[in-house]
Design an enzyme around this catalytic site. Sequence first.
Site, PDB file in Angstrom:
ATOM      1  N   GLU A  89       0.803  -1.179  -0.102  1.00  8.15           N
ATOM      2  CA  GLU A  89       0.158  -0.062  -0.058  1.00  8.15           C
ATOM      3  C   GLU A  89       0.943   1.277   0.024  1.00  8.15           C
ATOM      4  O   GLU A  89       1.821   1.299   0.668  1.00  8.15           O
ATOM      5  CB  GLU A  89      -0.815  -0.089   1.200  1.00  8.15           C
ATOM      6  N   CYS A 102       3.424   8.362   1.653  1.00  7.25           N
ATOM      7  CA  CYS A 102       3.410   7.465   2.684  1.00  7.25           C
ATOM      8  C   CYS A 102       3.675   6.065   2.256  1.00  7.25           C
ATOM      9  O   CYS A 102       2.952   5.377   1.493  1.00  7.25           O
ATOM     10  CB  CYS A 102       2.347   7.129   3.564  1.00  7.25           C
ATOM     11  N   CYS A 109       4.003  -7.581   8.187  1.00  9.15           N
ATOM     12  CA  CYS A 109       4.707  -7.233   9.224  1.00  9.15           C
ATOM     13  C   CYS A 109       4.703  -8.164  10.327  1.00  9.15           C
ATOM     14  O   CYS A 109       3.559  -8.850  10.617  1.00  9.15           O
ATOM     15  CB  CYS A 109       4.266  -5.563  10.029  1.00  9.15           C
ATOM     16  N   CYS A 113       1.387  -5.504  16.618  1.00  5.80           N
ATOM     17  CA  CYS A 113       0.540  -4.455  17.042  1.00  5.80           C
ATOM     18  C   CYS A 113      -1.012  -4.579  17.048  1.00  5.80           C
ATOM     19  O   CYS A 113      -1.560  -5.154  16.261  1.00  5.80           O
ATOM     20  CB  CYS A 113       0.935  -3.174  16.747  1.00  5.80           C
ATOM     21  N   CYS A 116      -3.372  -2.784  14.641  1.00  4.39           N
ATOM     22  CA  CYS A 116      -2.867  -2.534  13.158  1.00  4.39           C
ATOM     23  C   CYS A 116      -3.202  -3.687  12.323  1.00  4.39           C
ATOM     24  O   CYS A 116      -3.273  -4.909  12.649  1.00  4.39           O
ATOM     25  CB  CYS A 116      -1.549  -2.230  13.479  1.00  4.39           C
ATOM     26  N   SER A 188       9.103   6.202  10.748  1.00  4.17           N
ATOM     27  CA  SER A 188       8.550   5.813  11.951  1.00  4.17           C
ATOM     28  C   SER A 188       8.723   4.473  12.491  1.00  4.17           C
ATOM     29  O   SER A 188       8.749   3.291  11.653  1.00  4.17           O
ATOM     30  CB  SER A 188       6.883   5.911  11.615  1.00  4.17           C
ATOM     31  N   LEU A 212       4.502   5.396  20.134  1.00  2.94           N
ATOM     32  CA  LEU A 212       4.517   5.281  21.569  1.00  2.94           C
ATOM     33  C   LEU A 212       3.191   4.444  22.004  1.00  2.94           C
ATOM     34  O   LEU A 212       3.318   3.492  22.413  1.00  2.94           O
ATOM     35  CB  LEU A 212       4.579   6.579  22.208  1.00  2.94           C
ATOM     36  N   HIS A 213       2.028   5.314  21.887  1.00  2.00           N
ATOM     37  CA  HIS A 213       0.979   4.525  21.959  1.00  2.00           C
ATOM     38  C   HIS A 213       0.496   4.462  23.541  1.00  2.00           C
ATOM     39  O   HIS A 213      -0.880   3.851  23.539  1.00  2.00           O
ATOM     40  CB  HIS A 213       0.602   3.346  21.178  1.00  2.00           C
ATOM     41  N   CYS A 330      -3.247   2.540   6.883  1.00  2.00           N
ATOM     42  CA  CYS A 330      -2.448   1.994   6.135  1.00  2.00           C
ATOM     43  C   CYS A 330      -2.440   0.438   6.451  1.00  2.00           C
ATOM     44  O   CYS A 330      -2.679   0.167   7.641  1.00  2.00           O
ATOM     45  CB  CYS A 330      -1.114   2.280   6.222  1.00  2.00           C
TER      46      CYS A 330
HETATM   47  N1  SAH Z   1       5.936   0.154  12.047  1.00  2.00           N
HETATM   48  C1  SAH Z   1       6.070   1.390  11.797  1.00  2.00           C
HETATM   49  C2  SAH Z   1       5.534   2.133  10.744  1.00  2.00           C
HETATM   50  C3  SAH Z   1       4.185   1.676  10.265  1.00  2.00           C
HETATM   51  S1  SAH Z   1       2.634   2.037  11.094  1.00  2.00           S
HETATM   52  C4  SAH Z   1       5.677   1.931  13.331  1.00  2.00           C
HETATM   53  O1  SAH Z   1       5.144   1.047  14.046  1.00  2.00           O
HETATM   54  O2  SAH Z   1       5.723   3.062  13.549  1.00  2.00           O
HETATM   55  C5  SAH Z   1       2.456   3.919  11.072  1.00  2.00           C
HETATM   56  C6  SAH Z   1       1.780   4.268  12.318  1.00  2.00           C
HETATM   57  O3  SAH Z   1       0.600   4.086  12.218  1.00  2.00           O
HETATM   58  C7  SAH Z   1       2.299   3.881  13.433  1.00  2.00           C
HETATM   59  O4  SAH Z   1       2.322   4.579  14.731  1.00  2.00           O
HETATM   60  C8  SAH Z   1       1.290   2.756  13.803  1.00  2.00           C
HETATM   61  O5  SAH Z   1       1.107   2.411  15.208  1.00  2.00           O
HETATM   62  C9  SAH Z   1      -0.028   3.655  13.327  1.00  2.00           C
HETATM   63  N2  SAH Z   1      -1.144   2.539  13.246  1.00  2.00           N
HETATM   64  C10 SAH Z   1      -1.340   1.484  12.685  1.00  2.00           C
HETATM   65  N3  SAH Z   1      -2.885   0.791  12.825  1.00  2.00           N
HETATM   66  C11 SAH Z   1      -3.268   1.977  13.147  1.00  2.00           C
HETATM   67  C12 SAH Z   1      -4.693   2.108  13.530  1.00  2.00           C
HETATM   68  N4  SAH Z   1      -5.576   1.241  13.247  1.00  2.00           N
HETATM   69  N5  SAH Z   1      -5.244   3.318  14.007  1.00  2.00           N
HETATM   70  C13 SAH Z   1      -4.361   4.561  14.207  1.00  2.00           C
HETATM   71  N6  SAH Z   1      -3.040   4.343  13.870  1.00  2.00           N
HETATM   72  C14 SAH Z   1      -2.414   3.144  13.640  1.00  2.00           C
END
Ligand code: SAH
Length: 340
Positions: A89, A102, A109, A113, A116, A188, A212-213, A330
């Site tokens: 994507e 992007c 991956c 997470c 995601c 990122s 961070l989250h 994404c």
């Molecule tokens: N692996 C890398 C980059 C890809 S994800 C990372 O973890 O940073 C890009 C961003 O989108 C990351 O901050 C990820 O945590 C966030 N992300 C992924 N799924 C998401 C969702 N469903 N809602 C909001 N943010 C999301």
Amino acid sequence: MNIGDLTKEQLKEHIVNMGESAFRAKQIFKWLHSGIESITEMTNISLSLREKLSKDFEIFLPEVYKKLTSKLDGTVKYLLKLSDGNIIETVVMDYHHGKSICISSQVGCRMGCTFCASTLKGLVRNLTPYEIEGQILRAQKDLGVKISNIVIMGIGEPLDNYDNIIAFLKNINDEDGQGIGYRHITLSTCGLTEKIYQLADEMMPINLAISLHAPTDTARQALMPVAKAYSLDKIMDACDYYFDKTHRRITFEYALVKGKNSSPADARVLAKLLHGKGAHVNLIPVNPVTERNNIRTTKKETTDFQKELESLGINATVRRELGADISASCGQLRNNELNG
Ligand code: SAH
């Protein structure tokens, strides 16, 4: 092999070994990073050299498999098909006066997470340097625009594909390539600290964004399995090192998940964690993924969280939602495609 995957040095070595000049290698490098799709397009290179190159190498740019354009803001989302049929994507957005892209770094991956979509079916493989760049070359050709900003925030964990990301960064920054400045590139990561140190030592002043989250290790581990290996302490130390080396401000991404990390008390713990770091927090109401049961915060909950942070001296913005009418975050487009 795909000739675009060679570094500038490797390409030069190969061309010189063929009995050609270093200047030829430079000309070929320019062609390769301009968006051509066949070696025959290199019109200032002799036919015989082009034929010789075609015997050893091929060129392949990702192909447009699906393209969705937002009626709301012109954001374009691509599903691009790689030479082996895998799908990734890529998203192009308006950014100040230019275009921002992007891009993905892997097919799938393995970070896991819980919010995601990219990780649902695991990691298939790493993208090669030219496949990473190919997303930019393809989008530029398809849209007839020059991309000015890159965010490596698509599918995959870029620091889990470290060597290919570094090779890509060198090529995209090269004055004989697209010449995109490091300051216009953001990577990122979910926080693979040893790679953050390594990246800092590359002396490539790209912007770093940390996913961070959550403000505590316990809360973070519940959302991101990778947090079990990398504590917040370790991540903060790595960020300090990155900042000292590059002087680039670090952004912290924070997806707000109702009931998990989004209360005013969470904001206060987060403010304490980031205090004095000149940090910038990017808040993203989580995009619900069908397979997961995460609920996004309301507008009010989101701005309350932001205000709480700001009242404690932490700079925070809520991410603009772009392309809301053409699927969410994404990884979701690809996931929908895989689910058929
Ligand atoms: N692996 C890398 C980059 C890809 S994800 C990372 O973890 O940073 C890009 C961003 O989108 C990351 O901050 C990820 O945590 C966030 N992300 C992924 N799924 C998401 C969702 N469903 N809602 C909001 N943010 C999301």
